[in-house]
Structure formats: structure tokens, C-alpha cells
Design an enzyme around this catalytic site. Structure first.
Site, PDB file in Angstrom:
ATOM      1  N   SER A 147       0.870  -1.186   0.000  1.00 39.80           N
ATOM      2  CA  SER A 147       0.000   0.000   0.000  1.00 39.80           C
ATOM      3  C   SER A 147       0.901   1.228   0.000  1.00 39.80           C
ATOM      4  O   SER A 147       2.047   1.159   0.469  1.00 39.80           O
ATOM      5  CB  SER A 147      -0.862   0.000   1.262  1.00 39.80           C
ATOM      6  N   TYR A 160      -1.956   0.478  10.819  1.00 41.49           N
ATOM      7  CA  TYR A 160      -1.937  -0.034   9.438  1.00 41.49           C
ATOM      8  C   TYR A 160      -0.650   0.357   8.713  1.00 41.49           C
ATOM      9  O   TYR A 160      -0.041  -0.475   8.031  1.00 41.49           O
ATOM     10  CB  TYR A 160      -3.160   0.519   8.699  1.00 41.49           C
TER      11      TYR A 160
HETATM   12  N1  LIG Z   1      -8.817  -0.637  -0.591  1.00 36.51           N
HETATM   13  C1  LIG Z   1      -7.754   0.123  -0.512  1.00 36.51           C
HETATM   14  O1  LIG Z   1      -7.847   1.364  -0.537  1.00 36.51           O
HETATM   15  C2  LIG Z   1      -6.376  -0.496  -0.461  1.00 36.51           C
HETATM   16  C3  LIG Z   1      -5.288   0.317  -0.765  1.00 36.51           C
HETATM   17  C4  LIG Z   1      -4.003  -0.209  -0.710  1.00 36.51           C
HETATM   18  C5  LIG Z   1      -3.815  -1.514  -0.349  1.00 36.51           C
HETATM   19  N2  LIG Z   1      -4.887  -2.305  -0.026  1.00 36.51           N
HETATM   20  C6  LIG Z   1      -4.603  -3.682   0.393  1.00 36.51           C
HETATM   21  O2  LIG Z   1      -5.130  -4.542  -0.591  1.00 36.51           O
HETATM   22  C7  LIG Z   1      -5.492  -5.782   0.009  1.00 36.51           C
HETATM   23  C8  LIG Z   1      -6.938  -6.090  -0.335  1.00 36.51           C
HETATM   24  O3  LIG Z   1      -7.752  -5.024   0.115  1.00 36.51           O
HETATM   25  P1  LIG Z   1      -9.261  -4.819  -0.364  1.00 36.51           P
HETATM   26  O4  LIG Z   1      -9.489  -3.373  -0.499  1.00 36.51           O
HETATM   27  O5  LIG Z   1      -9.582  -5.721  -1.474  1.00 36.51           O
HETATM   28  O6  LIG Z   1     -10.003  -5.249   0.987  1.00 36.51           O
HETATM   29  P2  LIG Z   1     -11.134  -6.324   1.299  1.00 36.51           P
HETATM   30  O7  LIG Z   1     -12.204  -6.310   0.268  1.00 36.51           O
HETATM   31  O8  LIG Z   1     -11.489  -6.099   2.735  1.00 36.51           O
HETATM   32  O9  LIG Z   1     -10.375  -7.718   1.135  1.00 36.51           O
HETATM   33  C9  LIG Z   1      -9.580  -8.290   2.117  1.00 36.51           C
HETATM   34  C10 LIG Z   1      -9.493  -9.771   1.820  1.00 36.51           C
HETATM   35  O10 LIG Z   1      -8.610 -10.364   2.782  1.00 36.51           O
HETATM   36  C11 LIG Z   1      -9.232 -11.535   3.271  1.00 36.51           C
HETATM   37  N3  LIG Z   1      -8.781 -11.821   4.618  1.00 36.51           N
HETATM   38  C12 LIG Z   1      -8.902 -11.051   5.714  1.00 36.51           C
HETATM   39  N4  LIG Z   1      -8.418 -11.689   6.787  1.00 36.51           N
HETATM   40  C13 LIG Z   1      -7.977 -12.899   6.337  1.00 36.51           C
HETATM   41  C14 LIG Z   1      -7.388 -14.030   6.963  1.00 36.51           C
HETATM   42  N5  LIG Z   1      -7.155 -14.046   8.280  1.00 36.51           N
HETATM   43  N6  LIG Z   1      -7.068 -15.089   6.208  1.00 36.51           N
HETATM   44  C15 LIG Z   1      -7.311 -15.095   4.870  1.00 36.51           C
HETATM   45  N7  LIG Z   1      -7.869 -14.068   4.221  1.00 36.51           N
HETATM   46  C16 LIG Z   1      -8.209 -12.988   4.963  1.00 36.51           C
HETATM   47  C17 LIG Z   1     -10.721 -11.259   3.226  1.00 36.51           C
HETATM   48  O11 LIG Z   1     -11.457 -12.471   3.102  1.00 36.51           O
HETATM   49  P3  LIG Z   1     -12.173 -13.273   4.295  1.00 36.51           P
HETATM   50  O12 LIG Z   1     -12.809 -12.253   5.192  1.00 36.51           O
HETATM   51  O13 LIG Z   1     -13.172 -14.131   3.555  1.00 36.51           O
HETATM   52  O14 LIG Z   1     -11.107 -14.086   4.939  1.00 36.51           O
HETATM   53  C18 LIG Z   1     -10.830 -10.475   1.934  1.00 36.51           C
HETATM   54  O15 LIG Z   1     -10.982 -11.355   0.839  1.00 36.51           O
HETATM   55  C19 LIG Z   1      -5.231  -5.633   1.507  1.00 36.51           C
HETATM   56  O16 LIG Z   1      -3.947  -6.176   1.805  1.00 36.51           O
HETATM   57  C20 LIG Z   1      -5.216  -4.122   1.690  1.00 36.51           C
HETATM   58  O17 LIG Z   1      -4.444  -3.742   2.813  1.00 36.51           O
HETATM   59  C21 LIG Z   1      -6.166  -1.822  -0.071  1.00 36.51           C
END
Ligand SMILES: NC(=O)c1ccc[n+]([C@@H]2O[C@H](COP(=O)([O-])OP(=O)(O)OC[C@H]3O[C@@H](n4cnc5c(N)ncnc54)[C@H](OP(=O)(O)O)[C@@H]3O)[C@@H](O)[C@H]2O)c1
Length: 261
Positions: A147, A160
Site C-alpha cells: 500500500s 496499518y
Molecule cells: N482498498 C484500498 O484502498 C487499499 C489500498 C491499498 C492496499 N490495499 C490492500 O489490498 C489488500 C486487499 O484489500 P481490499 O481493499 O480488497 O479489501 P477487502 O475487500 O477487505 O479484502 C480483504 C481480503 O482479505 C481476506 N482476509 C482477511 N483476513 C484474512 C485471513 N485471516 N485469512 C485469509 N484471508 C483474509 C478477506 O477475506 P475473508 O474475510 O473471507 O477471509 C478479503 O478477501 C489488503 O492487503 C489491503 O491492505 C487496499
């Protein structure tokens, strides 16, 4: 016939991911789900991992791929997941999240531990478990969804940002440690991405989550990040995209977001 592409199997070009197996963690929503879908379209055999198996199965049914339950914070779950995979060429370490916006003075240590566990320790667990298979592939890829929070600090973000700085350091260390081996180490660092659950998990209400993107004409969406991931993974294998920072045009820096209202 001139001008008509010959798509017969003997002359069609293989898709870039053909014959390669890609594991995507956190594939039940957001960036992980979009990445699993995109990599399947690129010809990869995709393995989708996350805790919510029903969502993984629904996606796998639609796009192809294999759904396997995975909790990256649970060593037994990671061990069973790795044991179920005969081959791995690509690991997309995407599972993660943010769970509070407290200033350090009001730090919630349980939230810090949860954030570190899923983003950093979970990523180390998966990487360690699948590294032998990535090495054996002869052309492995370790990709980290970091990120911009892993590159700068911002107020109220320390649980975070500290964790994502950890992911950034992990990628940098592995790139050094694996330099003599046929495994690329790639970090994709997105800025503001509008996904359904990320800000909701962090802020606790839909109203607050919506406010994050208020007035921003076009935040990134999950498919934009999946596109960057697919691009990095489908370069020739001697080309290592070390770090790709991607933001919406309206976000010139972490604190500089143009809002139209
Ligand atoms: N959205 C943003 O603005 C943004 C920006 C930069 C980086 N990111 C990063 O991108 C990645 C994905 O983010 P997103 O926006 O797509 O968020 P999201 O929709 O909340 O997705 C997070 C995913 O991680 C899984 N997860 C959470 N805890 C877990 C565990 N203990 N074991 C296995 N899977 C787990 C969740 O699935 P389950 O709940 O089914 O396990 C979900 O599929 C993250 O690493 C986040 O930090 C996001």
C-alpha cells in the site's frame, strides 16, 4: 481468408498464464477477487484462498479455479492449504486490512496485533509455506499487495501504516535473499481503492466508509489493481517489477486528494 484471424488450436497463441498455477489470498472480495478473476482470464490455474469459502466457491464457479479455505493467521490452516497444492508458480499475498483510525496516544493494542497478524505474519506464513514450491517451479513469482501506507505515514493510521511498512520491508528483504534464484519479488502499492469492505472494516459504518471517497471523481477500483498485478506477472520472467505505486489521478499524494464538492 485475408483479415480473418485463424484461431484454430494449432496456431492460436497460448494465454500468458497457461500452465502456471497462481494462488491468490484474500480472494473472497475486493482486489483479491478481481485478481483471481483476471488471472483466470489470462490462463492461469487459479487457487482462491480466504476464510469465507462460500464466496470463494461462488467466484470459482463463475470464473474457474479452485476454492480453498484459508486463514492466514492460523498456522494449521496455512499448513493444510499448502499441503493441498501440488504446484505453485505464483503467490499473490493480498489478504490484509485495516481495523482502526486511532492516534498512537489512544492505540488499541488488540487492533495493532490483529492488523500485524493478518498483514505481516500472515504474509510471512504463506510465503514460508509456499516458497519451496515457488523455487521448484523454476520461474516463481512472489507478489505482495502492499500500500502507499507502506511508504509514508499519516495521522491516525499507525497500526496499518506500521504493518504495511512491514510488508514493504519483507518484499525488499526477500528480493535480496532470493537474488540468485528463479523467483521474482514484486510489490504493488495502491493508493485509494474503492472496494466494498476495506473502509467499512476500518471505520465500522457505511456512512463513514462512503465519506472516504466523497467527491473523488474516480477512485481506483479493484479491477485497476488486478490489471497492474496481471501486467507485472505477465512480463518476461527476467523483468522484475520491484515496486509499482498506483493511485487514482485525483490523489497526487497521500494527503493531496482532489474532491469535487
Ligand atoms: N482498498 C484500498 O484502498 C487499499 C489500498 C491499498 C492496499 N490495499 C490492500 O489490498 C489488500 C486487499 O484489500 P481490499 O481493499 O480488497 O479489501 P477487502 O475487500 O477487505 O479484502 C480483504 C481480503 O482479505 C481476506 N482476509 C482477511 N483476513 C484474512 C485471513 N485471516 N485469512 C485469509 N484471508 C483474509 C478477506 O477475506 P475473508 O474475510 O473471507 O477471509 C478479503 O478477501 C489488503 O492487503 C489491503 O491492505 C487496499
Amino acid at each position: 481468408m485475408p483479415g480473418v484471424a485463424d484461431l484454430s488450436p494449432s496456431t492460436a497463441r497460448p494465454l500468458p498464464g497457461s500452465g502456471r498455477t497462481a494462488v491468490v489470498t484474500g480472494a473472497s472480495s475486493g482486489i483479491g477477487a478481481a485478481t483471481a478473476e483476471r488471472l483466470a482470464a489470462e490462463g492461469f490455474d487459479v487457487v482462491l484462498g480466504a476464510r469465507r469459502l462460500d464466496r470463494l466457491e461462488a467466484l470459482a464457479e463463475r470464473t474457474g479455479g479452485r476454492a480453498l479455505q484459508l486463514d492466514v493467521t492460523d498456522p494449521a490452516s496455512v499448513e493444510a492449504f499448502a499441503a493441498a497444492l501440488p504446484r505453485v508458480d505464483v503467490l499473490v499475498n493480498n489478504a490484509g486490512g485495516a481495523f482502526d483510525t486511532n492516534p498512537v496516544a489512544d492505540a488499541d493494542l488488540d487492533s495493532w496485533a490483529r492488523t500485524y497478524d493478518v498483514n505481516v505474519l500472515g504474509t510471512v506464513r504463506l510465503t514460508k509455506a509456499l516458497l519451496p514450491a515457488l523455487r521448484a517451479s523454476g520461474a516463481g513469482d512472489l507478489l505482495f499487495v502492499g500500500s502507499t501506507a507502506g511508504l509514508v505515514s499519516y495521522e491516525g493510521g499507525a497500526s496499518y501504516t506500521a504493518a504495511k511498512h512491514g510488508v514493504h520491508t519483507l518484499a525488499g528483504t526477500l528480493r535480496l535473499e532470493l537474488v540468485a534464484e528463479p523467483v521474482r519479488v514484486i510489490e504493488i502499492a495502491p493508493g485509494m481503492v474503492r472496494t466494498e469492505e476495506f473502509s467499512l472494516n476500518r471505520l465500522g459504518s457505511q456512512e463513514k466508509a462512503d465519506a472516504v471517497y466523497r467527491g473523488v471523481r474516480e477512485p481506483l477500483v479493484a479491477e485497476d489493481v488486478a490489471d497492474c498485478i496481471a501486467w507485472a506477472l505477465t512480463r518476461p520472467h527476467h523483468v522484475n517489477v520491484d515496486l509499482l505505486v498506483v493511485r487514482p489521478r485525483a490523489q497526487a499524494a497521500q494527503h493531496k486528494v482532489h474532491r469535487e464538492d
